[in-house]
Design a protein around this motif. Structure first.
Motif, mmCIF file in Angstrom:
data_model
loop_
_atom_site.group_PDB
_atom_site.id
_atom_site.type_symbol
_atom_site.label_atom_id
_atom_site.label_comp_id
_atom_site.label_asym_id
_atom_site.label_seq_id
_atom_site.Cartn_x
_atom_site.Cartn_y
_atom_site.Cartn_z
ATOM 1 N N GLU A 171 0.969 -1.225 -0.054
ATOM 2 C CA GLU A 171 0.060 -0.061 0.166
ATOM 3 C C GLU A 171 0.826 1.372 0.194
ATOM 4 O OE1 GLU A 171 -2.565 2.052 3.545
ATOM 5 O OE2 GLU A 171 -3.031 0.135 3.152
ATOM 6 N N PRO A 172 0.547 2.374 -0.853
ATOM 7 C CA PRO A 172 1.504 3.481 -0.817
ATOM 8 C C PRO A 172 1.777 3.997 0.521
ATOM 9 C CG PRO A 172 -0.307 3.517 -2.729
ATOM 10 C CD PRO A 172 -0.506 2.207 -1.783
ATOM 11 N N GLY A 173 3.120 4.165 0.767
ATOM 12 C CA GLY A 173 3.401 4.853 2.154
ATOM 13 C C GLY A 173 3.267 3.953 3.187
ATOM 14 N N ASN A 174 2.964 2.648 3.076
ATOM 15 C CA ASN A 174 2.899 1.894 4.082
ATOM 16 C C ASN A 174 4.202 1.263 4.713
ATOM 17 O OD1 ASN A 174 2.243 -0.686 5.872
ATOM 18 N ND2 ASN A 174 0.180 -0.313 5.173
ATOM 19 N N ARG A 175 4.840 1.772 5.740
ATOM 20 C CA ARG A 175 6.036 1.269 6.230
ATOM 21 C C ARG A 175 6.297 -0.131 6.460
ATOM 22 N NH1 ARG A 175 8.689 1.527 11.275
ATOM 23 N NH2 ARG A 175 10.895 2.482 11.129
ATOM 24 N N GLY A 176 5.081 -0.662 7.151
ATOM 25 C CA GLY A 176 5.092 -2.203 7.562
ATOM 26 C C GLY A 176 5.168 -3.005 6.337
ATOM 27 N N HIS A 177 4.326 -2.636 5.410
ATOM 28 C CA HIS A 177 4.312 -3.512 4.089
ATOM 29 C C HIS A 177 5.921 -3.682 3.474
ATOM 30 C CE1 HIS A 177 -0.252 -3.105 3.126
ATOM 31 N NE2 HIS A 177 0.135 -3.825 4.298
ATOM 32 N N VAL A 178 6.176 -2.611 3.386
ATOM 33 C CA VAL A 178 7.760 -2.235 2.913
ATOM 34 C C VAL A 178 8.940 -2.983 3.797
ATOM 35 C CG1 VAL A 178 9.693 -0.685 2.224
ATOM 36 C CG2 VAL A 178 7.258 0.062 1.680
ATOM 37 N N LEU A 179 8.730 -2.830 5.023
ATOM 38 C CA LEU A 179 9.798 -3.851 5.776
ATOM 39 C C LEU A 179 9.403 -5.263 5.679
ATOM 40 C CD1 LEU A 179 9.659 -1.592 8.996
ATOM 41 C CD2 LEU A 179 11.609 -1.708 7.235
ATOM 42 N N ARG A 180 8.351 -5.585 5.541
ATOM 43 C CA ARG A 180 8.015 -7.134 5.261
ATOM 44 C C ARG A 180 8.437 -7.552 3.999
ATOM 45 N NH1 ARG A 180 3.555 -5.661 8.709
ATOM 46 N NH2 ARG A 180 2.382 -5.253 6.935
ATOM 47 N N ALA A 181 8.304 -6.504 2.972
ATOM 48 C CA ALA A 181 8.789 -7.000 1.677
ATOM 49 C C ALA A 181 10.526 -7.116 1.488
ATOM 50 C CB ALA A 181 8.457 -5.879 0.809
ATOM 51 N N VAL A 182 11.176 -6.183 2.581
ATOM 52 C CA VAL A 182 12.488 -6.191 2.550
ATOM 53 C C VAL A 182 12.934 -7.457 3.244
ATOM 54 C CG1 VAL A 182 14.475 -5.133 3.690
ATOM 55 C CG2 VAL A 182 12.725 -3.732 2.444
ATOM 56 N N LEU A 183 12.324 -7.999 4.144
ATOM 57 C CA LEU A 183 12.896 -8.867 4.818
ATOM 58 C C LEU A 183 12.328 -10.364 4.043
ATOM 59 C CD1 LEU A 183 13.766 -10.908 7.148
ATOM 60 C CD2 LEU A 183 11.437 -10.619 8.255
ATOM 61 N N SER A 184 11.354 -10.382 3.131
ATOM 62 C CA SER A 184 10.956 -11.537 2.394
ATOM 63 C C SER A 184 11.834 -11.642 1.273
ATOM 64 C CB SER A 184 9.556 -11.394 1.893
ATOM 65 O OG SER A 184 9.115 -12.398 0.784
ATOM 66 N N GLN A 185 12.281 -10.537 0.592
ATOM 67 C CA GLN A 185 13.179 -10.625 -0.650
ATOM 68 C C GLN A 185 14.398 -11.046 0.044
ATOM 69 O OE1 GLN A 185 12.705 -10.739 -3.519
ATOM 70 N NE2 GLN A 185 14.579 -9.874 -4.738
ATOM 71 N N THR A 186 14.824 -10.627 0.955
ATOM 72 C CA THR A 186 16.320 -11.017 1.466
ATOM 73 C C THR A 186 16.451 -12.472 1.695
ATOM 74 O OG1 THR A 186 16.524 -8.712 2.316
ATOM 75 C CG2 THR A 186 17.885 -10.547 3.314
ATOM 76 N N LEU A 187 15.440 -13.001 2.383
ATOM 77 C CA LEU A 187 15.428 -14.347 2.555
ATOM 78 C C LEU A 187 15.398 -15.287 1.294
ATOM 79 C CD1 LEU A 187 13.328 -14.507 6.014
ATOM 80 C CD2 LEU A 187 15.700 -14.332 5.526
ATOM 81 N N THR A 188 14.625 -14.851 0.504
ATOM 82 C CA THR A 188 14.206 -15.461 -0.878
ATOM 83 C C THR A 188 15.697 -15.543 -1.628
ATOM 84 O OG1 THR A 188 12.123 -14.922 -1.330
ATOM 85 C CG2 THR A 188 13.446 -15.416 -3.075
ATOM 86 N N VAL A 189 16.741 -14.372 -1.625
ATOM 87 C CA VAL A 189 17.644 -14.468 -2.259
ATOM 88 C C VAL A 189 18.635 -15.194 -1.447
ATOM 89 C CG1 VAL A 189 19.657 -12.887 -2.762
ATOM 90 C CG2 VAL A 189 17.653 -12.041 -3.037
ATOM 91 N N VAL A 190 18.784 -15.273 -0.126
ATOM 92 C CA VAL A 190 19.983 -16.324 0.440
ATOM 93 C C VAL A 190 19.322 -17.531 0.558
ATOM 94 C CG1 VAL A 190 21.126 -14.290 1.209
ATOM 95 C CG2 VAL A 190 19.342 -15.359 2.565
ATOM 96 N N GLY A 191 18.177 -18.021 0.648
ATOM 97 C CA GLY A 191 17.613 -19.350 0.562
ATOM 98 C C GLY A 191 17.553 -19.666 2.205
ATOM 99 N N SER A 192 17.058 -18.646 3.023
ATOM 100 C CA SER A 192 16.792 -18.860 4.361
ATOM 101 C C SER A 192 15.297 -18.735 4.962
ATOM 102 C CB SER A 192 17.593 -17.934 5.168
ATOM 103 O OG SER A 192 17.542 -18.245 6.618
ATOM 104 N N GLY A 193 15.158 -19.131 6.119
ATOM 105 C CA GLY A 193 13.587 -19.137 6.519
ATOM 106 C C GLY A 193 13.678 -18.306 7.848
ATOM 107 N N MET A 194 14.998 -17.691 8.273
ATOM 108 C CA MET A 194 14.949 -16.986 9.511
ATOM 109 C C MET A 194 15.829 -15.623 9.203
ATOM 110 S SD MET A 194 16.507 -19.696 12.472
ATOM 111 C CE MET A 194 17.997 -20.045 11.228
#
Length: 294
Positions: free
Chosen positions: A119-142
């Motif tokens: 959602e535009p301007g939604n900080r929580g959405h962005v932080l969760r997307a940052v975490l999700s993408q990072t874990l996807t790139v490195v192949g981790s679940g933590m």
């Protein structure tokens, strides 16, 4: 709380040990809530005092009510808004606008996230997307995301996944040293810890907290809006020892760090300042009046 009946052939549970374990869990949960409330209240209480003095408000309750209204209207967490009151230079005396010469910028685009998920301007959405993408790139679940704590300094935990509550409690706020994320924030550069058990960056309590969480290795990436500036951190944890990220992984993580850093900087300069501007306009009309919470 009743103790479940054992199956046939199973030894009877020790009532004392069950009760003790339940009481320990209850006390830990209570202490966790008290710590969170005390930290948040400290920042909010300081902001209340500033607002009460600045706008000649009737009492601290009126200051809290105004903070609450501005927080809800702007969808900015109360703690973040209160921290901004403490850290942003005060408005000019009798100035109608808090930031009369502010230049507004468009919201930065995040290439690593789907627009329909944020959602535009939604900080929580962005932080969760940052975490999700990072874990996807490195192949981790933590992993976890932290942002800079403008009130206390250091880093504050914002989002996490796959990590036990004891880990979240221990690293809810980290200072300037003793952890890999603190080192990455200081150097504004990624830090890889191949083996938590032997790496010298950790204090012993931090090392043990990470190992108890089932993490044997970690990789921290600073969120950087500009060279040499860190506004947050995303860290991936691994159950086994690791090597440095591949060049492709490092490049993908750099994109996440740069874009997320720019977005968080935009948020602080736009959404949070909009909330402060509304708070200023509202408070100027309430001098001497009592304001109640909604």
């Amino acid at each position: 709380m009743p103790v479940p009946m054992p199956r046939s052939g199973e030894p009877l549970p020790d009532p004392g040990s069950v009760a003790l374990r339940e009481e320990l869990l209850r006390l830990r949960e209570e202490a966790r809530h008290l710590r969170a409330r005390a930290t948040g209240r400290s920042v909010v209480a300081q902001a209340q005092g500033i607002l009460r003095e600045r706008y000649a408000l009737a009492d601290a309750e009126s200051a809290f009510a105004l903070l609450q209204r501005a927080s809800q209207r702007s969808n900015v967490k109360l703690r973040i808004l209160a921290g901004a009151v403490l850290s942003v230079p005060r408005p000019e005396e009798r100035e109608r606008l808090w930031f009369p010469r502010r230049v507004r910028r468009p919201e930065p685009r995040l290439t690593f996230a789907s627009a329909r998920d944020i959602e535009p301007g939604n900080r929580g959405h962005v932080l969760r997307a940052v975490l999700s993408q990072t874990l996807t790139v490195v192949g981790s679940g933590m992993g976890n995301v932290q942002t800079t704590d403008h009130g206390r300094g250091g880093l504050r935990m914002e989002e996490h996944i796959g990590l036990p509550q004891d880990f979240v409690d221990f690293f809810g706020h980290v200072g300037d040293d003793g952890t890999s994320c603190a080192l990455a924030a200081h150097d504004v550069a990624p830090v890889t810890v191949p083996d938590v058990a032997t790496h010298p960056v950790f204090t012993e309590p931090a090392r043990q907290a990470i190992l108890r969480a089932g993490s044997r290795a970690c990789h921290s990436v600073p969120l950087t809006p500009a060279p040499g500036v860190c506004v947050g951190m995303v860290s991936a944890h691994f159950a086994e020892t690791i090597r440095e990220p591949t060049p492709a992984q490092a490049e993908a993580l750099a994109v996440v760090g740069t874009e997320a850093g720019r977005w968080l900087s935009w948020y602080d300069r736009t959404v949070v300042l909009d909330a402060l501007e509304y708070l200023h306009a509202l408070a100027r009309t309430q001098s001497g009046a009592r304001v109640r919470r909604r």
